[in-house]
Design an enzyme around this catalytic site. Structure first.
Site, PDB file in Angstrom:
ATOM      1  N   CYS A 156       0.185   2.670   6.442  1.00 18.55           N
ATOM      2  CA  CYS A 156       0.632   1.311   6.741  1.00 18.55           C
ATOM      3  C   CYS A 156       0.665   0.538   5.429  1.00 18.55           C
ATOM      4  O   CYS A 156       0.120   0.983   4.421  1.00 18.55           O
ATOM      5  CB  CYS A 156      -0.332   0.635   7.720  1.00 18.55           C
ATOM      6  SG  CYS A 156      -2.019   0.462   7.070  1.00 18.55           S
ATOM      7  N   HIS A 205      -9.409   2.530  -1.976  1.00 17.55           N
ATOM      8  CA  HIS A 205      -7.968   2.261  -1.852  1.00 17.55           C
ATOM      9  C   HIS A 205      -7.465   1.337  -2.953  1.00 17.55           C
ATOM     10  O   HIS A 205      -7.307   0.140  -2.753  1.00 17.55           O
ATOM     11  CB  HIS A 205      -7.701   1.655  -0.472  1.00 17.55           C
ATOM     12  CG  HIS A 205      -6.294   1.211  -0.239  1.00 17.55           C
ATOM     13  ND1 HIS A 205      -5.191   1.912  -0.702  1.00 17.55           N
ATOM     14  CD2 HIS A 205      -5.806   0.121   0.419  1.00 17.55           C
ATOM     15  CE1 HIS A 205      -4.098   1.271  -0.340  1.00 17.55           C
ATOM     16  NE2 HIS A 205      -4.436   0.180   0.332  1.00 17.55           N
ATOM     17  N   CYS A 252       0.806  -1.224   0.000  1.00 15.33           N
ATOM     18  CA  CYS A 252       0.000   0.000   0.000  1.00 15.33           C
ATOM     19  C   CYS A 252       0.837   1.270   0.000  1.00 15.33           C
ATOM     20  O   CYS A 252       0.296   2.366  -0.121  1.00 15.33           O
ATOM     21  CB  CYS A 252      -0.950  -0.003   1.188  1.00 15.33           C
ATOM     22  SG  CYS A 252      -1.950  -1.502   1.290  1.00 15.33           S
TER      23      CYS A 252
END
Length: 436
Positions: A422, A392, A99
């Site tokens: 994160c 996302h 990510c």
């Protein structure tokens, strides 16, 4: 030796963020159904170049990434160069850091400028959860390799006889950590339990995120940083994110059942980010080159830091480890920041990190500090809404955050902003930008 990070080139020029753009973010199998990450990447880079009126031939490097890899085009960056009118000699390579992927691509381009190897580059990332590399079982894969070597029909028949019906079923991409077998949702559930984060608090954060994102879209603030995406065969288009709950009602969140711990869990689909499709990109230049070309940068990179922790416990606590490093390298404290943008993978993960920012015990035992990072001022935190609302697309989130915080700081007359996230594998990232 100073702890301060010098994010400049040999001439002392800062690394300028000249422009940023993204596609709308769409939930899996909706507007971008059938559109690959590569196609979305080309789409956003093309539009970014057009809007900035930058000659594609001036781009010296493109670093791009994706998390869910396309076997047919493993070097997405090079394919974007070849598909957007850039010089064929433009340096291009792909990165992946879960990510935090487009944070990594941004840092790579920035460091190329810092060393003097280039003056202009593009960074970004794209991911599709709708166009997936569907695999085959290990037994079928083994058999297919053996079939290539088999010469007679009898040999081929013997190979097929080794297979059962279940061996022929397609295998979707893994959603769990390779090393632990745990999904990120399960880790979010663990963090909620460990830090006593209630379902009510998680739902409240999700409601806040959707409400602020809806208000932000209504204000028109995102129009200049989100393009209109025309979907092949170009009979439809999407011009805004489609995951945002318009007119969000807090009480409605309580109706959803837990997604990962059916009996005792608190993490639900409503207080988690959905699988999302989208792409984003930014243009980076040396300060001098940006000025020479007549650009007014939307921001500058002040500091950055990456972190890595254990994957068995608190895997999504990356912001709490990376942020103090970035602050130290910028010579700042948390209270000095104008805005804070934290990636909201899950409400539980976000709230756990916020709790650890303010924890003296965490600072002493995990960070080796004698004081906590600081308590987050909610008037500075994710003021336009966060990933819980926008969605996302794994590799696209980093450059979304960077562009969004820079433009919001610009609207407010300047200042400094923290972007942090994160990432799977126990990874974390923090980047501080400054805007004049």
């Amino acid at each position: 030796m100073s702890d301060r990070q010098q994010v400049t080139n040999a001439k002392g020029e800062r690394i300028a963020i000249v422009a940023g753009l993204r596609t709308p973010f769409a939930k899996q199998a909706t507007a971008f159904h059938g559109v690959s990450a590569l196609d979305m990447g080309k789409m956003v880079v093309n539009e970014l170049l057009a809007r900035s009126e930058l000659d594609p031939k001036l781009i010296e490097q493109l670093v791009y990434g994706q998390v869910v890899q396309m076997p047919a085009a493993p070097n997405i960056a090079r394919e974007i160069v070849l598909g957007t009118g850039m010089n064929v000699s433009t340096d291009a390579y792909s990165v992946t850091r879960a990510c935090a992927t487009s944070f990594q691509s941004t840092v790579n381009v920035a460091e190329s400028i810092m060393t003097g190897n280039i003056d202009i580059g593009i960074a970004g990332g794209a991911d599709s959860s709708s166009v997936l590399p569907i695999g085959v079982s290990k037994k079928l894969a083994h058999a297919l390799v053996d079939l290539n070597k088999a010469r007679s029909f009898g040999q081929k028949l013997q190979i097929f006889r080794r297979l059962g019906l279940k061996d022929l079923l397609p295998v979707p991409p893994a959603v769990a950590e390779y090393s632990t077998g745990l999904s990120m949702g399960q880790t979010a559930e663990q963090m909620a339990k460990t830090y006593n984060i209630s379902r009510a608090d998680q739902d409240a954060l999700a409601h806040r995120s959707h409400t602020l994102a809806s208000e932000t879209w209504a204000s028109g603030h995102l129009r200049d940083e989100v393009m209109v995406a025309h979907i092949p065969p170009y009979k439809q288009f999407i011009d805004r994110d489609n995951n945002i709950r318009e007119n969000s009602v807090l009480e409605s969140y309580a109706k959803l059942r837990p997604a990962f711990d059916k009996q005792h869990g608190t993490v639900t689909a409503a207080n988690s980010t959905p699988l999302t499709d989208g792409a984003s990109a930014i243009i980076l230049m040396s300060e001098g080159r940006a000025k020479a070309l007549g650009y007014q940068p939307i921001g500058y990179i002040k500091s950055y830091a990456f972190s890595a922790i254990d994957v068995w416990q608190d895997m999504l606590m990356g912001p709490s480890y990376a942020t103090p490093l970035a602050l130290k390298r910028a010579g700042m404290e948390l209270e000095d920041l104008t805005l804070i943008e934290m990636h909201e993978a899950f409400a539980a993960q976000t709230l756990a990190n916020m709790q650890m920012f303010a924890s003296k015990k965490f600072a002493e035992e995990k960070l080796g500090r004698n004081r906590p990072i600081g308590e987050i001022d909610m008037s500075k935190f994710n003021v336009l809404g966060g990933s819980l609302a926008y969605g996302h697309p794994f590799a696209a989130t980093g450059t979304r955050l960077i562009t969004q915080v820079c433009r919001e700081l610009k609207r407010r007359g300047g200042g400094t902003g923290l972007t942090t996230a994160c990432a799977a594998g126990g990874l974390g990232v923090a980047m501080i930008v400054e805007v004049e």
